[in-house]
Design an enzyme around this catalytic site. Structure first.
Site, short mmCIF file in Angstrom:
data_model
loop_
_atom_site.label_atom_id
_atom_site.label_comp_id
_atom_site.label_asym_id
_atom_site.label_seq_id
_atom_site.Cartn_x
_atom_site.Cartn_y
_atom_site.Cartn_z
N ASP A 43 34.84 40.07 28.08
CA ASP A 43 33.86 40.78 27.27
C ASP A 43 34.19 42.26 27.17
O ASP A 43 33.54 43.00 26.43
CB ASP A 43 32.44 40.55 27.79
CG ASP A 43 32.22 41.01 29.22
OD1 ASP A 43 33.19 41.50 29.84
OD2 ASP A 43 31.08 40.88 29.71
N SER A 44 35.26 42.67 27.86
CA SER A 44 35.81 44.02 27.66
C SER A 44 36.24 44.23 26.23
O SER A 44 36.47 45.38 25.80
CB SER A 44 37.00 44.24 28.60
OG SER A 44 37.93 43.16 28.52
N ASP A 82 34.92 34.98 29.40
CA ASP A 82 33.75 35.61 30.00
C ASP A 82 32.46 35.09 29.38
O ASP A 82 32.37 34.91 28.16
CB ASP A 82 33.80 37.13 29.77
CG ASP A 82 34.36 37.89 30.95
OD1 ASP A 82 34.28 37.37 32.09
OD2 ASP A 82 34.85 39.02 30.75
N LYS A 111 34.05 32.63 33.23
CA LYS A 111 33.84 33.61 34.30
C LYS A 111 32.47 34.23 34.13
O LYS A 111 32.07 34.57 33.01
CB LYS A 111 34.91 34.70 34.28
CG LYS A 111 34.70 35.77 35.38
CD LYS A 111 35.87 36.74 35.46
CE LYS A 111 35.89 37.75 34.34
NZ LYS A 111 34.70 38.67 34.37
N GLU A 113 29.69 37.19 35.99
CA GLU A 113 29.52 38.28 36.94
C GLU A 113 28.31 38.02 37.83
O GLU A 113 27.33 37.42 37.40
CB GLU A 113 29.34 39.60 36.20
CG GLU A 113 30.53 40.01 35.36
CD GLU A 113 30.31 41.34 34.64
OE1 GLU A 113 29.31 42.03 34.95
OE2 GLU A 113 31.12 41.68 33.76
N GLU A 180 36.43 43.45 41.63
CA GLU A 180 36.67 44.65 40.81
C GLU A 180 36.20 45.92 41.49
O GLU A 180 35.06 46.02 41.94
CB GLU A 180 35.98 44.51 39.45
CG GLU A 180 36.21 45.73 38.56
CD GLU A 180 35.81 45.54 37.11
OE1 GLU A 180 35.97 46.49 36.32
OE2 GLU A 180 35.35 44.44 36.76
#
Length: 262
Positions: A43-44, A82, A111, A113, A180
């Site tokens: 999602d970056s 993501d 993925k 978070e 991270e």
């Protein structure tokens, strides 16, 4: 051609594993040919592709479209997508529905978070047959609550929580774990404490692999994070090529005879 990577290929002690982000067909094809083990459709993309200030504005539709593009390109690397902000936080049912859309778009895994508070969701997805990669430490989707992109794990309380989070995600069935922007010593402790591969970004050399944002390492990011190494300056190459194109059109050098037929 090497066989396609599978989630079961990522096991402790068989690394180091090399991961990089990609968001479209041509770059995914290039990084796959370069030999990476895994491609993260991160999602970056909100920041490095769409020009957003953070990842919070990235939608599930964005992630589906970019996952489809990447999945079409690669014959070998594992593709992880993501789960964007608020696509899983609302509960297991929403998480399962949204994760399944990313799998149908071509991802091999998703993925998400967060730590122990999302273990129930990870377990739900894994039981449904959707492989999950965890992500602890700095969680960019929590940037507003954190007050910025800040290192996590400096205090003893944070260190203990990171260890607990890693173990909870492991126990829930995550096949791997991104760590991270935490101190290298903490990442080392986490890596030694869990029997699934850890993938570092800005967390030192002691993990089972590394991941970086493609735009940071090829010079397309104006202000890359301090933990990213620039291996090329593609921005200069693009700028030079386009300047030459502009000049040749303006001066009548392009198109020349080899570029058209009468």
């Amino acid at each position: 051609m090497s066989a396609r990577r599978r989630v079961t290929d990522f096991v402790k002690g068989k690394g180091p594993y090399v991961w990089v982000t990609a968001y479209d067909y041509p770059t995914a094809k290039i990084v796959d040919e370069a030999g990476v083990d895994g491609i993260l459709v991160g999602d970056s993309l909100g920041m490095v592709v769409l020009g957003l200030p953070n990842t919070l504005g990235v939608t599930l539709a964005d992630m589906i479209r970019h996952t489809q593009a990447v999945a079409r390109a690669r014959p070998r690397a594992l593709v992880v997508a993501d789960m964007p902000f608020m696509s899983y936080e609302t509960g297991p049912r929403d998480a399962l529905r949204n994760a399944s859309k990313l799998i149908k778009a071509g991802a091999d895994a998703v993925k998400l978070e967060g730590g122990a508070e999302y273990a129930r969701i990870v377990e739900k997805l894994v039981k449904a047959g959707i492989p999950v990669m965890g992500h602890i430490g700095l969680n960019p989707q929590r940037v507003l609550a954190l007050g910025g992109f800040k290192m996590v794990g400096r205090t003893e309380e944070q260190r203990r929580k990171l260890l607990d989070d890693a173990k909870a995600l492991r126990d829930a069935g995550a096949f791997s774990l991104v760590i991270e922007f935490v101190p290298a010593s903490v990442a080392k402790e986490i890596t030694e404490a869990v029997d699934i591969p850890t993938i570092c970004i800005g967390a030192g050399p002691h993990c089972d692999g590394q991941i970086l944002v493609l735009h940071d390492i090829i010079g397309l990011t104006e202000r890359p994070p301090s933990f990213a190494k620039r291996y090329a300056n593609v921005a200069d190459v693009i700028r030079s090529a386009v300047k030459q194109y502009v000049n040749e059109v303006k001066t009548g050098q392009f198109p020349s005879k080899e570029h058209f037929k009468e």
